[in-house]
Motif scaffolding. Structure first.
Motif, PDB file in Angstrom:
ATOM      1  N   ARG A  20       0.841  -1.205   0.000  1.00  0.00           N
ATOM      2  CA  ARG A  20       0.000   0.000   0.000  1.00  0.00           C
ATOM      3  C   ARG A  20       0.869   1.245   0.000  1.00  0.00           C
ATOM      4  O   ARG A  20       1.932   1.261   0.604  1.00  0.00           O
ATOM      5  CB  ARG A  20      -0.868   0.079   1.248  1.00  0.00           C
ATOM      6  CG  ARG A  20      -1.564  -1.139   1.643  1.00  0.00           C
ATOM      7  CD  ARG A  20      -2.425  -0.926   2.902  1.00  0.00           C
ATOM      8  NE  ARG A  20      -1.621  -1.091   4.105  1.00  0.00           N
ATOM      9  CZ  ARG A  20      -1.587  -0.228   5.106  1.00  0.00           C
ATOM     10  NH1 ARG A  20      -2.272   0.877   5.047  1.00  0.00           N
ATOM     11  NH2 ARG A  20      -0.862  -0.460   6.171  1.00  0.00           N
ATOM     12  N   LYS A  21       0.382   2.270  -0.667  1.00  0.00           N
ATOM     13  CA  LYS A  21       1.027   3.581  -0.653  1.00  0.00           C
ATOM     14  C   LYS A  21       0.240   4.499   0.263  1.00  0.00           C
ATOM     15  O   LYS A  21      -0.958   4.312   0.468  1.00  0.00           O
ATOM     16  CB  LYS A  21       1.016   4.212  -2.044  1.00  0.00           C
ATOM     17  CG  LYS A  21       1.995   3.643  -2.997  1.00  0.00           C
ATOM     18  CD  LYS A  21       1.977   4.465  -4.268  1.00  0.00           C
ATOM     19  CE  LYS A  21       2.664   3.716  -5.370  1.00  0.00           C
ATOM     20  NZ  LYS A  21       2.572   4.431  -6.626  1.00  0.00           N
ATOM     21  N   SER A  22       0.899   5.502   0.728  1.00  0.00           N
ATOM     22  CA  SER A  22       0.229   6.512   1.526  1.00  0.00           C
ATOM     23  C   SER A  22      -0.805   7.248   0.684  1.00  0.00           C
ATOM     24  O   SER A  22      -0.600   7.479  -0.507  1.00  0.00           O
ATOM     25  CB  SER A  22       1.258   7.521   2.051  1.00  0.00           C
ATOM     26  OG  SER A  22       0.613   8.648   2.569  1.00  0.00           O
ATOM     27  N   SER A  23      -1.894   7.628   1.312  1.00  0.00           N
ATOM     28  CA  SER A  23      -2.900   8.432   0.604  1.00  0.00           C
ATOM     29  C   SER A  23      -2.365   9.821   0.293  1.00  0.00           C
ATOM     30  O   SER A  23      -2.933  10.549  -0.503  1.00  0.00           O
ATOM     31  CB  SER A  23      -4.173   8.531   1.438  1.00  0.00           C
ATOM     32  OG  SER A  23      -3.891   9.132   2.685  1.00  0.00           O
ATOM     33  N   TYR A  24      -1.242  10.191   0.902  1.00  0.00           N
ATOM     34  CA  TYR A  24      -0.623  11.493   0.654  1.00  0.00           C
ATOM     35  C   TYR A  24       0.318  11.477  -0.545  1.00  0.00           C
ATOM     36  O   TYR A  24       0.908  12.495  -0.874  1.00  0.00           O
ATOM     37  CB  TYR A  24       0.162  11.958   1.890  1.00  0.00           C
ATOM     38  CG  TYR A  24      -0.713  12.241   3.072  1.00  0.00           C
ATOM     39  CD1 TYR A  24      -1.453  13.418   3.146  1.00  0.00           C
ATOM     40  CD2 TYR A  24      -0.814  11.326   4.116  1.00  0.00           C
ATOM     41  CE1 TYR A  24      -2.265  13.676   4.223  1.00  0.00           C
ATOM     42  CE2 TYR A  24      -1.625  11.581   5.205  1.00  0.00           C
ATOM     43  CZ  TYR A  24      -2.354  12.767   5.254  1.00  0.00           C
ATOM     44  OH  TYR A  24      -3.157  13.011   6.328  1.00  0.00           O
ATOM     45  N   SER A  25       0.468  10.345  -1.217  1.00  0.00           N
ATOM     46  CA  SER A  25       1.434  10.253  -2.312  1.00  0.00           C
ATOM     47  C   SER A  25       0.998  11.038  -3.534  1.00  0.00           C
ATOM     48  O   SER A  25       1.808  11.346  -4.383  1.00  0.00           O
ATOM     49  CB  SER A  25       1.681   8.792  -2.690  1.00  0.00           C
ATOM     50  OG  SER A  25       0.525   8.241  -3.286  1.00  0.00           O
ATOM     51  N   GLY A  26      -0.270  11.339  -3.664  1.00  0.00           N
ATOM     52  CA  GLY A  26      -0.742  12.154  -4.781  1.00  0.00           C
ATOM     53  C   GLY A  26      -0.664  11.461  -6.131  1.00  0.00           C
ATOM     54  O   GLY A  26      -0.676  12.107  -7.160  1.00  0.00           O
ATOM     55  N   GLY A  27      -0.539  10.149  -6.149  1.00  0.00           N
ATOM     56  CA  GLY A  27      -0.510   9.411  -7.402  1.00  0.00           C
ATOM     57  C   GLY A  27       0.867   9.342  -8.038  1.00  0.00           C
ATOM     58  O   GLY A  27       1.090   8.574  -8.955  1.00  0.00           O
ATOM     59  N   CYS A  31       7.192   7.717  -3.410  1.00  0.00           N
ATOM     60  CA  CYS A  31       6.985   7.501  -1.982  1.00  0.00           C
ATOM     61  C   CYS A  31       7.391   6.074  -1.635  1.00  0.00           C
ATOM     62  O   CYS A  31       7.942   5.364  -2.456  1.00  0.00           O
ATOM     63  CB  CYS A  31       5.530   7.760  -1.597  1.00  0.00           C
ATOM     64  SG  CYS A  31       4.367   6.680  -2.423  1.00  0.00           S
ATOM     65  N   GLU A  33       6.179   2.245  -0.035  1.00  0.00           N
ATOM     66  CA  GLU A  33       5.029   1.364   0.109  1.00  0.00           C
ATOM     67  C   GLU A  33       5.285   0.471   1.308  1.00  0.00           C
ATOM     68  O   GLU A  33       6.433   0.198   1.648  1.00  0.00           O
ATOM     69  CB  GLU A  33       4.852   0.506  -1.145  1.00  0.00           C
ATOM     70  CG  GLU A  33       4.558   1.300  -2.386  1.00  0.00           C
ATOM     71  CD  GLU A  33       4.505   0.429  -3.627  1.00  0.00           C
ATOM     72  OE1 GLU A  33       3.630   0.687  -4.452  1.00  0.00           O
ATOM     73  OE2 GLU A  33       5.322  -0.498  -3.763  1.00  0.00           O
ATOM     74  N   SER A  46       8.808   2.929  -3.863  1.00  0.00           N
ATOM     75  CA  SER A  46       7.822   2.728  -4.933  1.00  0.00           C
ATOM     76  C   SER A  46       8.400   2.991  -6.318  1.00  0.00           C
ATOM     77  O   SER A  46       7.837   2.557  -7.311  1.00  0.00           O
ATOM     78  CB  SER A  46       6.594   3.612  -4.707  1.00  0.00           C
ATOM     79  OG  SER A  46       6.959   4.977  -4.780  1.00  0.00           O
TER      80      SER A  46
END
Length: 76
Positions: A20-27, A31, A33, A46
């Protein structure tokens, strides 16, 4: 009560893990994982998922995240 630490995850478990990536990664792909592996957690870059991930005990990961969420961003 056993004092033997849990077995570290095998390579196959890392390949099958749900990363999972942080929801703050902005796509963006810039970042880290994380994968929950029970008694352990794995952290990887990532941008290059083929590099070996860092394996941390859950308590070490909790300490690390607590360090940053408390606003303490200096190391040492």
């Amino acid at each position: 009560m056993s004092t033997t630490p849990p077995r570290r995850p095998h390579a196959e478990e890392l390949q099958k893990a749900r990363w999972r990536k942080s929801s703050y990664s902005g796509g963006a792909n810039d970042c880290v994982e994380i994968a929950d592996l029970g008694a352990y957690a794995a952290v990887r870059d990532s941008k290059d998922i083929d590099l070996s991930p860092v394996i941390l005990s859950r308590s070490a990961l909790d300490d690390l995240l607590g360090h940053y969420t408390d606003g303490e961003t200096r190391v040492g």
